[in-house]
Design a protein around this motif. Structure first.
Motif, PDB file in Angstrom:
ATOM      1  N   GLN A  90       0.819  -1.202   0.000  1.00  0.00           N
ATOM      2  CA  GLN A  90       0.000   0.000   0.000  1.00  0.00           C
ATOM      3  C   GLN A  90       0.859   1.261   0.000  1.00  0.00           C
ATOM      4  O   GLN A  90       0.461   2.288  -0.507  1.00  0.00           O
ATOM      5  CB  GLN A  90      -0.939   0.019   1.220  1.00  0.00           C
ATOM      6  CG  GLN A  90      -2.021  -1.026   1.168  1.00  0.00           C
ATOM      7  CD  GLN A  90      -2.987  -0.787   0.040  1.00  0.00           C
ATOM      8  OE1 GLN A  90      -3.308   0.340  -0.297  1.00  0.00           O
ATOM      9  NE2 GLN A  90      -3.448  -1.866  -0.571  1.00  0.00           N
ATOM     10  N   ALA A  91       2.011   1.210   0.603  1.00  0.00           N
ATOM     11  CA  ALA A  91       2.893   2.374   0.705  1.00  0.00           C
ATOM     12  C   ALA A  91       3.866   2.381  -0.463  1.00  0.00           C
ATOM     13  O   ALA A  91       5.072   2.417  -0.282  1.00  0.00           O
ATOM     14  CB  ALA A  91       3.627   2.345   2.024  1.00  0.00           C
ATOM     15  N   GLN A  92       3.344   2.327  -1.687  1.00  0.00           N
ATOM     16  CA  GLN A  92       4.185   2.280  -2.875  1.00  0.00           C
ATOM     17  C   GLN A  92       4.942   3.583  -3.026  1.00  0.00           C
ATOM     18  O   GLN A  92       4.423   4.661  -2.775  1.00  0.00           O
ATOM     19  CB  GLN A  92       3.329   2.054  -4.113  1.00  0.00           C
ATOM     20  CG  GLN A  92       2.630   0.736  -4.150  1.00  0.00           C
ATOM     21  CD  GLN A  92       1.702   0.639  -5.349  1.00  0.00           C
ATOM     22  OE1 GLN A  92       1.336   1.635  -5.947  1.00  0.00           O
ATOM     23  NE2 GLN A  92       1.333  -0.574  -5.692  1.00  0.00           N
ATOM     24  N   SER A  93       6.164   3.437  -3.466  1.00  0.00           N
ATOM     25  CA  SER A  93       6.926   4.638  -3.777  1.00  0.00           C
ATOM     26  C   SER A  93       6.993   4.750  -5.292  1.00  0.00           C
ATOM     27  O   SER A  93       6.888   3.775  -6.014  1.00  0.00           O
ATOM     28  CB  SER A  93       8.321   4.565  -3.157  1.00  0.00           C
ATOM     29  OG  SER A  93       9.033   3.487  -3.716  1.00  0.00           O
ATOM     30  N   GLY A  94       7.158   5.950  -5.746  1.00  0.00           N
ATOM     31  CA  GLY A  94       7.199   6.212  -7.177  1.00  0.00           C
ATOM     32  C   GLY A  94       6.368   7.434  -7.500  1.00  0.00           C
ATOM     33  O   GLY A  94       5.895   8.144  -6.615  1.00  0.00           O
ATOM     34  N   ALA A  95       6.193   7.675  -8.771  1.00  0.00           N
ATOM     35  CA  ALA A  95       5.411   8.823  -9.228  1.00  0.00           C
ATOM     36  C   ALA A  95       3.921   8.555  -9.003  1.00  0.00           C
ATOM     37  O   ALA A  95       3.459   7.429  -9.161  1.00  0.00           O
ATOM     38  CB  ALA A  95       5.681   9.070 -10.706  1.00  0.00           C
ATOM     39  N   LYS A  96       3.207   9.589  -8.611  1.00  0.00           N
ATOM     40  CA  LYS A  96       1.751   9.490  -8.431  1.00  0.00           C
ATOM     41  C   LYS A  96       1.122  10.713  -9.075  1.00  0.00           C
ATOM     42  O   LYS A  96       1.598  11.835  -8.886  1.00  0.00           O
ATOM     43  CB  LYS A  96       1.387   9.430  -6.950  1.00  0.00           C
ATOM     44  CG  LYS A  96       1.877   8.175  -6.269  1.00  0.00           C
ATOM     45  CD  LYS A  96       1.499   8.146  -4.815  1.00  0.00           C
ATOM     46  CE  LYS A  96       2.070   6.914  -4.137  1.00  0.00           C
ATOM     47  NZ  LYS A  96       1.821   6.911  -2.705  1.00  0.00           N
ATOM     48  N   ILE A  97       0.050  10.501  -9.805  1.00  0.00           N
ATOM     49  CA  ILE A  97      -0.614  11.597 -10.506  1.00  0.00           C
ATOM     50  C   ILE A  97      -1.982  11.846  -9.875  1.00  0.00           C
ATOM     51  O   ILE A  97      -2.743  10.911  -9.668  1.00  0.00           O
ATOM     52  CB  ILE A  97      -0.715  11.302 -12.026  1.00  0.00           C
ATOM     53  CG1 ILE A  97      -1.178  12.516 -12.803  1.00  0.00           C
ATOM     54  CG2 ILE A  97      -1.586  10.100 -12.298  1.00  0.00           C
ATOM     55  CD1 ILE A  97      -1.016  12.390 -14.309  1.00  0.00           C
ATOM     56  N   GLU A  98      -2.237  13.096  -9.530  1.00  0.00           N
ATOM     57  CA  GLU A  98      -3.520  13.497  -8.936  1.00  0.00           C
ATOM     58  C   GLU A  98      -4.062  14.655  -9.765  1.00  0.00           C
ATOM     59  O   GLU A  98      -3.422  15.709  -9.862  1.00  0.00           O
ATOM     60  CB  GLU A  98      -3.343  13.949  -7.489  1.00  0.00           C
ATOM     61  CG  GLU A  98      -2.841  12.868  -6.547  1.00  0.00           C
ATOM     62  CD  GLU A  98      -3.851  11.759  -6.292  1.00  0.00           C
ATOM     63  OE1 GLU A  98      -5.070  12.023  -6.411  1.00  0.00           O
ATOM     64  OE2 GLU A  98      -3.422  10.638  -5.997  1.00  0.00           O
ATOM     65  N   PHE A  99      -5.252  14.463 -10.345  1.00  0.00           N
ATOM     66  CA  PHE A  99      -5.855  15.511 -11.167  1.00  0.00           C
ATOM     67  C   PHE A  99      -6.713  16.433 -10.323  1.00  0.00           C
ATOM     68  O   PHE A  99      -7.326  16.019  -9.347  1.00  0.00           O
ATOM     69  CB  PHE A  99      -6.678  14.894 -12.309  1.00  0.00           C
ATOM     70  CG  PHE A  99      -5.818  14.419 -13.434  1.00  0.00           C
ATOM     71  CD1 PHE A  99      -5.491  15.267 -14.471  1.00  0.00           C
ATOM     72  CD2 PHE A  99      -5.304  13.139 -13.431  1.00  0.00           C
ATOM     73  CE1 PHE A  99      -4.674  14.849 -15.499  1.00  0.00           C
ATOM     74  CE2 PHE A  99      -4.489  12.707 -14.453  1.00  0.00           C
ATOM     75  CZ  PHE A  99      -4.168  13.559 -15.493  1.00  0.00           C
ATOM     76  N   LYS A 100      -6.768  17.703 -10.723  1.00  0.00           N
ATOM     77  CA  LYS A 100      -7.512  18.740 -10.009  1.00  0.00           C
ATOM     78  C   LYS A 100      -9.025  18.573 -10.168  1.00  0.00           C
ATOM     79  O   LYS A 100      -9.776  18.800  -9.231  1.00  0.00           O
ATOM     80  CB  LYS A 100      -7.072  20.108 -10.548  1.00  0.00           C
ATOM     81  CG  LYS A 100      -7.815  21.281 -10.000  1.00  0.00           C
ATOM     82  CD  LYS A 100      -7.334  22.562 -10.659  1.00  0.00           C
ATOM     83  CE  LYS A 100      -8.222  23.720 -10.300  1.00  0.00           C
ATOM     84  NZ  LYS A 100      -7.867  24.922 -11.032  1.00  0.00           N
ATOM     85  N   ASP A 101      -9.470  18.169 -11.360  1.00  0.00           N
ATOM     86  CA  ASP A 101     -10.897  18.101 -11.667  1.00  0.00           C
ATOM     87  C   ASP A 101     -11.568  16.908 -10.994  1.00  0.00           C
ATOM     88  O   ASP A 101     -11.019  15.807 -10.975  1.00  0.00           O
ATOM     89  CB  ASP A 101     -11.112  18.040 -13.178  1.00  0.00           C
ATOM     90  CG  ASP A 101     -10.571  19.268 -13.867  1.00  0.00           C
ATOM     91  OD1 ASP A 101     -11.071  20.360 -13.586  1.00  0.00           O
ATOM     92  OD2 ASP A 101      -9.615  19.128 -14.655  1.00  0.00           O
ATOM     93  N   LYS A 102     -12.754  17.158 -10.485  1.00  0.00           N
ATOM     94  CA  LYS A 102     -13.534  16.116  -9.824  1.00  0.00           C
ATOM     95  C   LYS A 102     -13.791  14.973 -10.808  1.00  0.00           C
ATOM     96  O   LYS A 102     -14.213  15.208 -11.935  1.00  0.00           O
ATOM     97  CB  LYS A 102     -14.855  16.705  -9.335  1.00  0.00           C
ATOM     98  CG  LYS A 102     -15.731  15.725  -8.618  1.00  0.00           C
ATOM     99  CD  LYS A 102     -17.040  16.367  -8.213  1.00  0.00           C
ATOM    100  CE  LYS A 102     -17.930  15.321  -7.593  1.00  0.00           C
ATOM    101  NZ  LYS A 102     -19.277  15.777  -7.420  1.00  0.00           N
ATOM    102  N   ASP A 103     -13.532  13.767 -10.387  1.00  0.00           N
ATOM    103  CA  ASP A 103     -13.733  12.559 -11.204  1.00  0.00           C
ATOM    104  C   ASP A 103     -12.952  12.602 -12.519  1.00  0.00           C
ATOM    105  O   ASP A 103     -13.339  11.953 -13.490  1.00  0.00           O
ATOM    106  CB  ASP A 103     -15.218  12.337 -11.508  1.00  0.00           C
ATOM    107  CG  ASP A 103     -16.044  12.160 -10.253  1.00  0.00           C
ATOM    108  OD1 ASP A 103     -15.509  11.608  -9.271  1.00  0.00           O
ATOM    109  OD2 ASP A 103     -17.209  12.578 -10.255  1.00  0.00           O
ATOM    110  N   ASN A 104     -11.900  13.403 -12.590  1.00  0.00           N
ATOM    111  CA  ASN A 104     -11.093  13.541 -13.807  1.00  0.00           C
ATOM    112  C   ASN A 104     -11.951  13.908 -15.018  1.00  0.00           C
ATOM    113  O   ASN A 104     -11.719  13.439 -16.126  1.00  0.00           O
ATOM    114  CB  ASN A 104     -10.304  12.266 -14.097  1.00  0.00           C
ATOM    115  CG  ASN A 104      -9.326  11.923 -12.996  1.00  0.00           C
ATOM    116  OD1 ASN A 104      -9.025  12.742 -12.142  1.00  0.00           O
ATOM    117  ND2 ASN A 104      -8.834  10.706 -13.004  1.00  0.00           N
ATOM    118  N   THR A 105     -12.965  14.754 -14.792  1.00  0.00           N
ATOM    119  CA  THR A 105     -13.906  15.133 -15.847  1.00  0.00           C
ATOM    120  C   THR A 105     -14.006  16.650 -15.956  1.00  0.00           C
ATOM    121  O   THR A 105     -14.070  17.342 -14.953  1.00  0.00           O
ATOM    122  CB  THR A 105     -15.307  14.559 -15.545  1.00  0.00           C
ATOM    123  OG1 THR A 105     -15.213  13.142 -15.452  1.00  0.00           O
ATOM    124  CG2 THR A 105     -16.304  14.925 -16.619  1.00  0.00           C
TER     125      THR A 105
END
Length: 144
Positions: A18-33
């Motif tokens: 669960q504690a994966q290391s690496g790049a993580k992408i989080e989008f600003k828009d709700k539900d990526n829409t």
């Protein structure tokens, strides 16, 4: 005792996964829409921007961005996005009249999405401008 040790090993393995290391992408828009709403070709250029942040601890590399059709053209960031930095993917829709329901797939080295693939969506409606009948236009001018 063996069962207890096995159970502890499985729990520790699960926690470390669960504690994966690496790049993580989080989008600003709700539900990526992104919702275009109701727009016309004359008043809207069809360009929208998906903003994201690399919330991981390694550079985020976007390898491919593709659309489900040729009417939607996405841009691909060329440089890796460093941890904590923001990036953007620009999408241009051709604004043909009718409903907008398109998916853009982002492929990257992000560990927080299965296979590094993130679906982005655009939705809305493009309406045609009201046609003006020349005869009705003349009538309204004459009645004034």
């Amino acid at each position: 005792m063996k069962n207890l040790l096995s159970l502890i090993a499985v729990v520790l393995f699960g926690i470390s996964a669960q504690a994966q290391s690496g790049a993580k992408i989080e989008f600003k828009d709700k539900d990526n829409t992104i919702d275009y709403g109701t727009v016309t070709k004359e008043t809207d250029n069809g360009i929208r921007v998906f903003e994201f942040t690399n919330t991981g601890d390694a550079p985020l590399i976007i390898t491919n961005v593709q659309s489900t059709c040729g009417c939607t053209v996405p841009s691909t960031p060329k440089e890796p996005i460093l941890p904590g930095k923001k990036g953007k993917i620009e999408v241009k829709y051709n604004m043909n009249p009718g409903p907008i329901r398109k998916t853009i797939t982002v492929e990257s080295n992000a560990v927080n999405y299965e296979g590094g693939k993130v679906p982005l969506k655009i939705k809305g409606t493009v309406v045609a401008p009201a046609d003006v009948n020349v005869m009705e236009k003349k009538k309204s001018i004459m009645n004034q």
